[in-house]
Write a protein that holds these residues in place. Structure first.
Motif, PDB file in Angstrom:
ATOM      1  N   GLU A 143      -2.959   8.078   0.602  1.00  0.00           N
ATOM      2  CA  GLU A 143      -3.315   6.817  -0.047  1.00  0.00           C
ATOM      3  C   GLU A 143      -4.696   6.923  -0.699  1.00  0.00           C
ATOM      4  O   GLU A 143      -4.885   6.499  -1.838  1.00  0.00           O
ATOM      5  CB  GLU A 143      -3.286   5.700   0.994  1.00  0.00           C
ATOM      6  CG  GLU A 143      -3.383   4.317   0.416  1.00  0.00           C
ATOM      7  CD  GLU A 143      -3.066   3.279   1.480  1.00  0.00           C
ATOM      8  OE1 GLU A 143      -1.965   2.709   1.410  1.00  0.00           O
ATOM      9  OE2 GLU A 143      -3.909   3.067   2.372  1.00  0.00           O
TER      10      GLU A 143
ATOM     11  N   PRO B 115       0.832  -1.206   0.000  1.00  0.00           N
ATOM     12  CA  PRO B 115       0.000   0.000   0.000  1.00  0.00           C
ATOM     13  C   PRO B 115       0.867   1.257   0.000  1.00  0.00           C
ATOM     14  O   PRO B 115       2.011   1.236   0.472  1.00  0.00           O
ATOM     15  CB  PRO B 115      -0.808  -0.108   1.292  1.00  0.00           C
ATOM     16  CG  PRO B 115      -0.059  -1.052   2.160  1.00  0.00           C
ATOM     17  CD  PRO B 115       0.732  -1.952   1.248  1.00  0.00           C
TER      18      PRO B 115
ATOM     19  N   ARG C 274      -2.813   2.853  -6.906  1.00  0.00           N
ATOM     20  CA  ARG C 274      -3.242   2.057  -5.768  1.00  0.00           C
ATOM     21  C   ARG C 274      -2.130   1.304  -5.038  1.00  0.00           C
ATOM     22  O   ARG C 274      -2.391   0.614  -4.069  1.00  0.00           O
ATOM     23  CB  ARG C 274      -4.300   1.061  -6.223  1.00  0.00           C
ATOM     24  CG  ARG C 274      -5.592   1.745  -6.647  1.00  0.00           C
ATOM     25  CD  ARG C 274      -6.661   0.773  -7.011  1.00  0.00           C
ATOM     26  NE  ARG C 274      -7.995   1.206  -7.299  1.00  0.00           N
ATOM     27  CZ  ARG C 274      -8.460   2.368  -7.686  1.00  0.00           C
ATOM     28  NH1 ARG C 274      -7.665   3.356  -7.819  1.00  0.00           N
ATOM     29  NH2 ARG C 274      -9.726   2.591  -7.959  1.00  0.00           N
ATOM     30  N   SER C 275      -0.908   1.436  -5.493  1.00  0.00           N
ATOM     31  CA  SER C 275       0.178   0.714  -4.811  1.00  0.00           C
ATOM     32  C   SER C 275       1.437   1.572  -4.744  1.00  0.00           C
ATOM     33  O   SER C 275       1.634   2.486  -5.555  1.00  0.00           O
ATOM     34  CB  SER C 275       0.491  -0.593  -5.542  1.00  0.00           C
ATOM     35  OG  SER C 275       1.140  -0.336  -6.774  1.00  0.00           O
TER      36      SER C 275
ATOM     37  N   ALA D  56      -5.632   6.774  -4.649  1.00  0.00           N
ATOM     38  CA  ALA D  56      -6.591   5.762  -5.098  1.00  0.00           C
ATOM     39  C   ALA D  56      -7.655   6.384  -5.995  1.00  0.00           C
ATOM     40  O   ALA D  56      -8.093   5.773  -6.968  1.00  0.00           O
ATOM     41  CB  ALA D  56      -7.237   5.060  -3.908  1.00  0.00           C
ATOM     42  N   ARG D  57      -8.060   7.629  -5.688  1.00  0.00           N
ATOM     43  CA  ARG D  57      -9.073   8.313  -6.504  1.00  0.00           C
ATOM     44  C   ARG D  57      -8.596   8.553  -7.940  1.00  0.00           C
ATOM     45  O   ARG D  57      -9.414   8.733  -8.834  1.00  0.00           O
ATOM     46  CB  ARG D  57      -9.481   9.630  -5.850  1.00  0.00           C
ATOM     47  CG  ARG D  57     -10.392   9.438  -4.651  1.00  0.00           C
ATOM     48  CD  ARG D  57     -11.009  10.753  -4.181  1.00  0.00           C
ATOM     49  NE  ARG D  57     -10.050  11.681  -3.610  1.00  0.00           N
ATOM     50  CZ  ARG D  57      -9.627  11.665  -2.349  1.00  0.00           C
ATOM     51  NH1 ARG D  57     -10.085  10.748  -1.510  1.00  0.00           N
ATOM     52  NH2 ARG D  57      -8.757  12.558  -1.918  1.00  0.00           N
TER      53      ARG D  57
END
Length: 113
Positions: free
Chosen positions: A16, A4, A25-26, A20-21
């Motif tokens: 984070e 993450p 994502r990583s 993600a938006r």
């Protein structure tokens, strides 16, 4: 197995969630994109520009504490940050649009201006 983003030094749950938006994502994805490209994606999606947030990402990707950024290095990062802000602000597809409009455009729901 991917890590993450919050595993990167200085970056927590809020950062984070912001990444993600925009589909990052990583930690591996963020490292591959680098600070400038990833931050530009945040701005294009409607995030407000904040210099501290920008250099916190850069310092985190280098494994350094966020407050380690000083002097000429900080000045150089400010120039990069300002260039990203200017590029995004001058984009006619983004200028003056709401975060919702930017997100809808990103997924192809509204017509480009």
């Amino acid at each position: 197995m991917s890590q993450p983003i919050s595993k990167i030094r200085n970056l927590g749950p809020a950062m984070e969630a912001a990444f993600a938006r925009v589909g990052i994502r990583s930690a591996e994805q963020l490292r591959e994109l680098g600070t400038d490209a990833a931050y530009e994606q945040l701005l294009r999606a409607g995030s407000r520009p904040h210099f501290i947030g920008y250099y916190v990402i850069e310092m985190g990707l280098q494994g350094r504490p966020w407050n380690d950024c000083k002097g000429k290095e900080k000045d150089a990062l400010r120039e990069r940050f300002d260039a990203i802000k200017t590029r995004v602000a001058s984009d006619p597809d983004i200028k003056g649009r709401s975060q919702l409009e930017a997100a809808l455009n990103e997924i192809g729901v509204i017509e480009r201006r």
